[in-house]
Write an enzyme that holds these catalytic residues in place. Structure first.
Site, PDB file in Angstrom:
ATOM      1  N   TYR A   1      -2.493  -1.245  10.346  1.00 19.86           N
ATOM      2  CA  TYR A   1      -2.369  -1.373   8.887  1.00 19.86           C
ATOM      3  C   TYR A   1      -1.037  -0.803   8.403  1.00 19.86           C
ATOM      4  O   TYR A   1      -0.321  -1.430   7.608  1.00 19.86           O
ATOM      5  CB  TYR A   1      -3.544  -0.624   8.237  1.00 19.86           C
TER       6      TYR A   1
ATOM      7  N   SER B   1       0.865  -1.186   0.000  1.00 18.71           N
ATOM      8  CA  SER B   1       0.000   0.000   0.000  1.00 18.71           C
ATOM      9  C   SER B   1       0.895   1.228   0.000  1.00 18.71           C
ATOM     10  O   SER B   1       2.076   1.145   0.385  1.00 18.71           O
ATOM     11  CB  SER B   1      -0.852  -0.014   1.277  1.00 18.71           C
TER      12      SER B   1
END
Ligand code: NAD
Length: 261
Positions: free
Chosen positions: A156, A143
């Protein structure tokens, strides 16, 4: 970009980015093992449609990415059925948004397990076969949060930063074995994962849905557009091709300019 005759496992491929990557691989001539959570009849319909549309062998594994023994069993099943696994795309991922002091410990553990540790178990299980055949492609879906942080996403961001470090490490270990390991780091892609975090972000920041979409999500993305899943799939396909055999240990950002800022 033909990958005809290859076989692949794509985790978290019942939805979003994973399904787009599995579809692109099958369209390029790859036999694919799908994986993910969902309702049995829907999963079977997805599997059967992809097989019918592409003429490839398409299997499904219900392996839970929080369970190491299920990840290993999924790899052994694919090796048994396809005869080999040339490509693994570690894509399954979840998100949770909360201030750190309220972050549920169970959510932290699940995010680290699914978004980071599952990639380790997957690589551990496929590498012996790839080494024996002197060929392999490991693609880990990280990401923009592998490079930069956003508040309220502690687990995350930690997992995605870790995934990039893990990928670079195995790229070095495998460099002389014909095996590449790379990350793809998308910015905001319009998928159920993004849609589902809107209510929590609304709560955490006291914003409306429109404010979250424009002022939080797309605020970071200079193009002011969500990335499409097909664009991420095209990048994955290219990383799996022979043209990318000297690309390893890299982080391929596809984030509309987010991390350039
Ligand atoms: P999604 O929610 O549409 O799909 C997630 C997939 O993971 C689903 O198939 C789901 O069944 C599967 N999954 C979840 N928990 C699992 C478990 N325990 N075991 C097995 N499978 C499980 O999400 P998406 O947006 O397509 O995200 C895919 C990947 O891309 C994730 O790693 C995510 O972090 C990453 N990513 C997404 C975006 C984005 O904007 N959508 C941006 C950057 C990175």
């Amino acid at each position: 970009m033909s990958l005809a005759g290859k076989s692949a496992i794509v985790t978290g491929s019942t939805s979003g980015i994973g399904l787009a990557i599995a579809t692109a691989l099958a369209e390029a001539g790859v036999d694919v093992m799908l994986n993910g959570l969902g309702e049995a009849a829907e999963l079977e319909a997805t599997r059967a449609k992809l097989a019918a549309d592409t003429g490839r062998k398409v299997l499904f594994s219900p392996a839970d990415m929080t369970k190491p023994e299920e990840i290993t069993a999924m790899v052994r099943a694919a090796e048994a059925d396809f005869g080999k696994v040339d490509i693994v795309v570690s894509n399954a991922g979840i998100q949770f948004v909360s201030p750190v002091e309220e972050f549920p410990t169970a959510k932290w553990d699940a995010i680290l397990a699914i978004n980071l540790t599952a990639s380790f178990h997957l690589a551990k299980a496929v590498v012996p076969g790839m080494k024996a055949r002197k060929h392999g492609r490991i693609v880990n879906i990280a990401s923009a949060h592998s490079l930069v942080a956003s508040p309220f996403k502690s687990a995350y961001v930690a997992a995605k930063h870790g995934l990039l470090g893990f990928t670079k490490t195995i790229a070095l270990e495998l460099a002389t074995h014909g095996i590449t390991a790379n990350c793809i780091s998308p910015g905001y892609v319009w998928t159920p994962l993004v849609e589902k975090q809107i209510p929590d972000t609304m709560k955490a920041r006291g914003m409306t849905k429109e404010q979250v979409m424009n002022d939080v999500l797309l605020a970071a993305q200079p193009t002011k557009q969500f990335v499409r899943v097909e664009e991420v799939a095209a990048l994955a396909l290219w990383l799996c091709s022979d043209a990318a055999k000297n690309i390893t240990g890299s982080n391929n950002v596809i984030d509309g300019g987010w991390t350039a800022a």
